[in-house]
Design a protein around this motif. Sequence first.
Motif, PDB file in Angstrom:
ATOM      1  N   SER B 181       0.807  -1.301   0.075  1.00  0.00           N
ATOM      2  CA  SER B 181       0.101  -0.094   0.020  1.00  0.00           C
ATOM      3  C   SER B 181       0.800   1.497   0.055  1.00  0.00           C
ATOM      4  N   GLY B 237      -2.693  -3.624  -8.528  1.00  0.00           N
ATOM      5  CA  GLY B 237      -3.418  -3.026  -7.641  1.00  0.00           C
ATOM      6  C   GLY B 237      -4.163  -3.731  -6.626  1.00  0.00           C
ATOM      7  N   GLN B 241      -2.268  -2.791  -3.339  1.00  0.00           N
ATOM      8  CA  GLN B 241      -3.219  -1.716  -3.038  1.00  0.00           C
ATOM      9  C   GLN B 241      -2.441  -0.320  -2.815  1.00  0.00           C
ATOM     10  N   ASP B 243      -1.964   3.605  -4.053  1.00  0.00           N
ATOM     11  CA  ASP B 243      -2.832   4.867  -4.524  1.00  0.00           C
ATOM     12  C   ASP B 243      -2.791   4.891  -5.856  1.00  0.00           C
ATOM     13  N   TYR B 267      -5.337   5.975 -10.773  1.00  0.00           N
ATOM     14  CA  TYR B 267      -5.452   6.058  -9.461  1.00  0.00           C
ATOM     15  C   TYR B 267      -6.378   4.750  -9.028  1.00  0.00           C
ATOM     16  N   GLN B 268      -5.667   4.134  -7.894  1.00  0.00           N
ATOM     17  CA  GLN B 268      -6.387   3.097  -7.350  1.00  0.00           C
ATOM     18  C   GLN B 268      -6.757   1.955  -8.246  1.00  0.00           C
ATOM     19  N   ARG B 270      -7.771  -1.200  -9.676  1.00  0.00           N
ATOM     20  CA  ARG B 270      -7.968  -2.491  -9.243  1.00  0.00           C
ATOM     21  C   ARG B 270      -8.886  -3.423 -10.273  1.00  0.00           C
ATOM     22  N   THR B 273     -11.433  -2.008 -12.960  1.00  0.00           N
ATOM     23  CA  THR B 273     -11.155  -0.730 -13.289  1.00  0.00           C
ATOM     24  C   THR B 273     -11.610  -0.342 -14.866  1.00  0.00           C
ATOM     25  N   GLU B 309      -7.545  12.566  -5.977  1.00  0.00           N
ATOM     26  CA  GLU B 309      -7.904  11.252  -5.928  1.00  0.00           C
ATOM     27  C   GLU B 309      -8.505  10.776  -7.088  1.00  0.00           C
TER      28      GLU B 309
END
Lengths: 482, 320
Positions: B181, B237, B241, B243, B267-268, B270, B273, B309
Amino acid sequence: MAGFQPKKEAIISAGIDIGTSTTKIIISRFSLMNVAGSTHVPRIEIVDKEILYKSPIFRTPLQDATTIDIKGVELIIRSQYEDAGIQSSDIETGAVIITGETATKQNAREIVHYLSREVGDFLVAAAGPDLEGIIAAKGSGTYDYALKTGRVTANIDIGGGTANIAVYKRDKLLGTCTMHVGGRLIEFKDSTVMSISPPIEQLLKQENKSLRLGDTNRHPDIKFIADFMADSITRVLAKEVKAEDEVLLLGHKPNWNEPVEAIMFSGGISECMYEQEITRPSDISYNDIGKQLAASLQSNRRLTEWDWIEPEETVRATVLGAGTQTTEISGATIQVAPDELPVKNVPVYKYSFHGHLEKGLAALGQSIKEAINIYDSFQEGQNFVLYLADLPYVGFKDIQKLARAILQVMELRHDPEQPILLVMQMDYAKVLGQTLLAMNARQSVICIDQINVDHGDYMDIGRALQSEVVPVIVKTLTFHSS
Amino acid sequence: MNEQLIQTITKLVVEKLKSNEVSQPSAGTADVQIKLHSKQATGALTELPPPENPNGKVTFHQTTSAKPEKKSAVHPQPAEKTISKQEEFIEELKKKTPSRIGVGRAGSRPKTNTWLQFRLDHAAAVDAVYGEVPDKILHQLDLFQVQTRVKDKEEYIRRPDLGRKLSDEAKELIKKRCAFSPSVQIVTSNGLSAKAIEENLEDVYLSLVQSLGNLGIETGTPFYVDKGRVALMDEIGDVLQPDVVVMLIGERPGLVSAESLSAYLCYQPRIGTIEADRMVVSNIHKGGIPPVEAGAYLGTLIQKILKYEASGVSLVKKEG
Ligand code: B12
């Protein structure tokens, strides 16, 4: 993606032209936009220029024959801001140009400094004759014409005191030349000659003419002088300057290397030819040789060898150029210390690497010493912009070497605490700036790119805008010596 | 057949043709065959000079009567001068694009040197896809290597989906070796051009790390994935984890450059996405965005992604 409009930012620019005979002001708004699309590396450009206000044409307030009345100029400017509905704090860029003979006067420097303090913290350019010619060529439309057609085009801006010639081919300046040719070089009062300027006195003597103060304004020598000026311009344009023309040259001879194909006249004399202004400038009397000069130019046989292109602006060419054509926008990937901006009137020292990093680094120190000697000869701590040109393609470790060398040589300055000012010819400004910071440079760093400068230019760098770029004004020559 | 030899010979021929061109005093005599062709009707058509300054007359009206009479309305120009103006114009245009414009032709086909240059560039593109990144570079930058589910290059090309998944060992390895992370996870991959990594990775990477360091943004443990695809960042991601993932990956080679690198950011990211949340800074190479400058820019871009973000279309929306 129709919903996404690229953000626009607007800045207000003022142009102020204080000439030998007239003063005028222009206020415009520039729209800046990222033209590269939202996910690309940004490229901020001026996408639109809108003229908000054009002042009337005022007579330049003089204290006496050789001094401009600063307070008088300030009064005009303040009244015009008011009419335009603008506060001086709104103005973020722009230029004051002190043109013609006035620029040689002792108080030109004072005026420029005073005005930038009092009527707007904008970027300020004081003109020398070369810069004046360039700015007029941009305001008159010569630059655009040369760019569009590729023809070698000369702009001849003739005002009260001087004729400023600038020759362009596409966007390339081929050369400049300035002459003692202008309307106010002989002035009349009540139909008699009231004043004759020194270069004209000399010319009269050289040509064995007898014109004197008090003679009638129909004296044949007056036409002779105007015709001579027109012939002389012709010879300058053709680069066939003769010995007898030299009294009219102010500074260097014509220095362009390609034959001129088209010509454009701007300035007050051009207004006598084209009469573009809707209301005749009321404050202006043509009580001088101006009208005769315009007539002599128009009837000059040899001048017809070139194509005459009508200018888009006559008397207002210079103020338009000053207000709308002097500001450049830096590249978007730059590194600047916001607290140090704006910086004004710093000379540019060009250092060429000639495509060799190591050799260039080896000789850098010596050159910087030279720069310090030139620009800070009185050891007062006059700072300068280091313009790094002709670098080879460089990698990260090369940038580190370069940064280390810069940190070292900047200590040689008499006042090493001053910000490090760098302009990069290539697109390396951000990484070099960041590397200097990473190396804990004790000075602030201003490192920008995508600006056209050259050795000996002077630069003003404005405050960083929202779009993370800075407006820049490059002055080809500030005050010419005299 | 010895490919190396073919390439060397092709290069030699191209260079030879080029040097001939330079030593010729005028472009018109560069190719005897063209002269023959130009005697035919089609040839003559191409020789016509374009009208001089078609716009000039329209925009710049000459109205005042006071203006002196011109001696003649038309200034006859010597033929030679017209050609040089035209050539100059083409040179101006050529400066504005890397495309192969103004290269001339022989009949209906390209000239031999144009054609050979094209073949050479195409071959370089193919080589870039099939080449390998030298271990030395990964070593120098202290990047450990993991694999995707792809077995070999052929499969990499046929099965993009397999390039978007980590092998089981890879998952284990990054779990074990990487910081968990982090703010920013840097991932590198040869993707479609090993050459892009070889030429640019060091400069982009070092400059990016410096930039993030200056901004006080913490980075995780970087690594290299062999035969990866962009969307592999989603699985990474999920495992680590972070950012932000920034993926430095070789672009599909084109005919302008076979060694162009892209930085894809999200951005993040996962699993699941959507593509619209990714963004890319492309064309990082000698002739495009200089790699060192790209790295410096990426740092500030990541700072912005962290601030809002969001990345991709969401970032544009949020920035407003
Ligand atoms: C191949 C390609 C595509 C293919 C991808 C096919 C596929 N599934 O592999 C297709 C035709 C679908 C495509 C579509 C688009 N592309 Co495209 N594409 C390219 C190209 C030529 C090569 C990319 C590459 O080599 N990637 C590396 C390999 C290893 O990645 P990959 O995992 O195999 O494939 C992924 C990436 O290619 C990525 N991708 C491709 N294009 C784009 C664009 C953006 C903005 C993003 C975030 C991702 C992305 O999506 C693929 C699937 O995950 C580049 C040119 C270049 N110089 O890089 C342009 C390029 C990246 N694409 C671009 C654009 C604008 C788009 C579109 C937005 C076009 C549109 N208006 O719809 C879409 C967006 C697609 C998306 N994923 O979001 C621009 C991006 C400009 C920028 N900096 O923002 C580029 C640089 C071309 C250019 N010069 O304008 N693209």
